[in-house]
Design a protein around this motif. Structure first.
Motif, mmCIF file in Angstrom:
data_model
loop_
_atom_site.group_PDB
_atom_site.id
_atom_site.type_symbol
_atom_site.label_atom_id
_atom_site.label_comp_id
_atom_site.label_asym_id
_atom_site.label_seq_id
_atom_site.Cartn_x
_atom_site.Cartn_y
_atom_site.Cartn_z
ATOM 1 N N ILE A 1 -0.210 -4.958 -5.766
ATOM 2 C CA ILE A 1 -0.974 -5.362 -4.929
ATOM 3 C C ILE A 1 0.010 -3.930 -3.718
ATOM 4 O O ILE A 1 -0.803 -3.617 -2.919
ATOM 5 C CB ILE A 1 -1.011 -6.567 -4.597
ATOM 6 C CG1 ILE A 1 -1.461 -7.807 -4.882
ATOM 7 C CG2 ILE A 1 -0.938 -6.739 -2.429
ATOM 8 C CD1 ILE A 1 -1.599 -9.046 -4.994
ATOM 9 N N VAL A 2 1.026 -4.136 -3.687
ATOM 10 C CA VAL A 2 2.092 -3.550 -3.435
ATOM 11 C C VAL A 2 1.696 -1.599 -3.077
ATOM 12 O O VAL A 2 1.744 -0.787 -2.196
ATOM 13 C CB VAL A 2 3.471 -3.583 -3.215
ATOM 14 C CG1 VAL A 2 5.072 -2.895 -2.615
ATOM 15 C CG2 VAL A 2 4.193 -5.129 -3.005
ATOM 16 N N GLN A 3 1.662 -1.283 -4.525
ATOM 17 C CA GLN A 3 1.221 0.278 -5.067
ATOM 18 C C GLN A 3 0.383 0.179 -3.989
ATOM 19 O O GLN A 3 -0.060 1.213 -3.987
ATOM 20 C CB GLN A 3 1.250 -0.426 -6.857
ATOM 21 C CG GLN A 3 2.873 -0.652 -7.007
ATOM 22 C CD GLN A 3 3.993 0.601 -6.538
ATOM 23 O OE1 GLN A 3 3.512 2.223 -6.491
ATOM 24 N NE2 GLN A 3 5.236 0.689 -6.580
ATOM 25 N N SER A 4 -0.444 -0.427 -4.421
ATOM 26 C CA SER A 4 -2.176 -0.140 -4.021
ATOM 27 C C SER A 4 -2.135 -0.403 -2.480
ATOM 28 O O SER A 4 -2.841 0.440 -1.886
ATOM 29 C CB SER A 4 -3.296 -1.358 -4.221
ATOM 30 O OG SER A 4 -4.598 -0.608 -3.525
ATOM 31 N N ALA A 5 -2.267 -0.657 -1.793
ATOM 32 C CA ALA A 5 -1.692 -0.940 -0.188
ATOM 33 C C ALA A 5 -1.026 0.131 0.303
ATOM 34 O O ALA A 5 -1.323 0.589 1.484
ATOM 35 C CB ALA A 5 -1.167 -2.018 0.914
#
Length: 573
Positions: free
Chosen positions: A485-489
């Motif tokens: 989630i962090v990488q995509s955000a």
């Protein structure tokens, strides 16, 4: 005269009164079956879209949003036997309009066949190189073009080599004094052997009594010259490859087997194949080798067979279509359950078929999750879920599944799944902040606005959740989802244009859906929606705080495209 008129009027009145009474009686005694039939026809004449249930038409056609065929709305069966969410009742008219047909599950023959494609390749073990064993200048070529056939020992080229001339002179001088210094004589011959000159060539050099100025290069094997790397006048160095020769008396058939076919192919399996250049000729071979490494790009392995090609019909790079037949059966002596591949709906990890459980007058279909075995042409073996003799839907499967969705039954996309991890409310409350940031990001895309700032907020919210209260297994799951989630955000927050943001939002949404399905939610309700036209018609999901469809992948251009597939509720297991 007046009496006659009165009589006529009385008679006419009597007839009229009788007609009225007869009509009333007939109306009261109308056949109730006709009323039901009329009501049933009216119900069956409504058509809708499996992806867009808000579309309703009185006749068959295409969905104006996605272009899919409209399907008839089925009436729900009121019998208690069909209250199960796995069972769907359809009218016989709806079955006929959707062109639904069934097939009886049959027993397999204990073997499988797999259709593969590939090409003819040269046997790598029969490719040889002719190299220069000494330096010199090419003065003459006896092989002028590639593709020329040569025999082993045939002369290929003539080279002028000062180094060999010197060695030739040393041999002649050493021969003159071989009685006095036999070791020097043997050393001179051994030097020439190191340059790959044969004993017969060395003897000829000795018998000439004078040194030679040119030396010949000979073919080391029979075959076809595939590469000629020199021309007359070229200067060659020791070790340089001059020619490549391929022996095509045996060739390889190299086939591509994809992941779902690998398990049904073994070494020794029979291969029947054709080449496009010889459509009327059949060839046979056996699997001799299966590549142990899966290609990362093609997701396939190479399956190899060796074929005798003494007549030269098979040429490298010819395209091949082949059928690999195996007698291997995973169930041993147990009969194989075989069904047509058209009966299966694949949904990633799950495969679904519909089994007929009703009669022809009252058709009913049960959704069954099956475990797949190896494929055999257009047939698929089933490890579990079906038995021989079951009747399954083979044509119109999507129509049945769409009708199940519209009727609120379990379907391909809405199968029940248990929540794998049980967590306390403290963790779920922390997830609310991240979910709120996700929903704010989604709403920006709905409004056709950049979601960069909301993505930054999401990164901060998700990073603050440590998950110390989770079990060891749940912690592993949480950390994997958190990092994704962090990488995509972060990518969304990096200054992409809105279309790229929406592409990343597909990945982000899938991870949030996985997060909610794994841990649940503390919110009263969260909706999982789906748009079949997103991601270049591949379809994509998203989460929403309201049931009304507001599409983040298209925004104002197609705001209402989509459908709610699932609702996640507080404390729902």
């Amino acid at each position: 005269m007046n009496n006659r008129k009165q009589i006529i009027i009385a008679i006419s009145g009597a007839f009229l009164m009788g007609a009225i009474i007869g009509w009333a009686i007939t109306e009261k005694k109308s056949d109730p079956r006709e009323e039901l039939e009329h009501e049933h026809v009216a119900e069956s004449s409504v058509f809708t879209c499996s992806m867009h249930p808000q579309i309703r038409q009185d006749e068959p056609g295409k969905c104006p949003i996605c272009g899919m065929d409209l399907v008839p709305v089925s009436s729900a069966n009121k019998n208690a036997d069909l209250d199960s969410p796995y069972l769907l009742q359809m009218s016989s008219e709806a079955v006929a309009l959707a062109n639904i047909s069934t097939t009886t599950v049959s027993e397999g023959e204990g073997g499988f066949s797999t259709d593969l494609n590939g090409k003819v390749e040269a046997d790598e073990r029969r490719i040889s190189s002719v190299s220069a064993n000494f330096s010199g200048r090419v003065d003459e070529l006896f092989v002028a073009f590639t593709g020329q056939e040569v025999k082993k020992g045939e002369r290929l080229a003539r080279i002028y080599s000062p180094a060999l001339i010197t060695a030739n002179q040393e041999l002649i001088e050493a021969k003159k004094s071989k009685d006095i210094s036999p070791k020097l004589y043997e050393a001179a011959k051994q030097k020439l052997r190191h340059w790959q000159l044969t004993d017969s060539q060395i003897e000829q050099m000795e018998m000439q009594g004078d040194y030679r100025t040119h030396f010949d290069i000979f073919a080391s094997s029979s075959g076809v010259v595939s590469n000629r790397n020199i021309a007359v006048g070229d200067y060659v160095e020791k070790g340089q490859v001059l020619f490549e020769i391929i022996d095509l008396s045996k060739v390889w058939i190299m086939l591509d087997a994809y992941e779902n076919n690998i398990g049904s192919i073994e070494k020794g399996d029979l291969i029947d194949f054709k080449v496009n250049a010889l459509p009327n000729q059949d060839f046979k071979a056996k699997v001799s080798f299966i590549d142990p490494v899966l290609g990362a790009d093609s997701r396939s392995v190479k399956v190899r067979a060796e074929v005798n090609n003494s007549d030269g019909l098979l040429k490298p790079e010819m395209l091949v279509t082949a059928t690999v037949s195996s007698s291997n059966s995973e169930n041993g002596s147990q009969p194989e359950v075989m069904i047509p591949s058209s009966a299966i709906l694949w949904t990633g990890e799950r495969s679904v078929v519909y089994r007929q459980v009703g009669s022809s007058e009252k058709p009913a279909f049960e959704m069954v999750v099956v475990t797949l075995g190896p494929a055999s042409g257009n047939m698929q073996s089933i490890k579990s879920g079906l038995e021989i003799g079951d009747k399954i839907v083979t044509n119109g499967v999507f129509a049945v599944d769409g009708a199940a969705q519209l009727s609120g039954k379990y379907s391909m996309m809405s199968h029940p799944e248990s929540q794998p991890f049980k967590v306390d409310d403290r963790f779920l409350v922390k997830l609310d902040g991240a979910l709120d940031a996700y929903l704010a990001l989604k709403n920006q895309l709905v409004s056709d606005q950049s979601a960069q700032q909301q993505a930054k907020v999401l990164v901060e919210e998700i990073k603050e959740i440590e998950g110390k209260e989770l079990s060891q297994e749940a912690t592993v799951k949480w950390k994997g989802l958190k990092n994704a989630i962090v990488q995509s955000a972060l990518k969304i927050s990096s200054g992409l244009d809105i279309e790229e943001e929406r592409n990343q939002f597909v990945i982000l949404s899938n991870k949030f859906i996985e997060l909610v399905e794994a841990f649940g939610t503390h919110k009263e309700v969260v909706y999982k929606s789906h748009c079949p036209m997103a991601k270049n018609d591949q379809g994509a999901f998203w989460l929403s705080e309201f049931a009304e469809i507001k599409n983040p992948y298209f925004g104002s251009s197609m705001l209402g495209c989509g459908e709610v597939k699932k609702a996640y509720r507080k404390n729902q297991e």
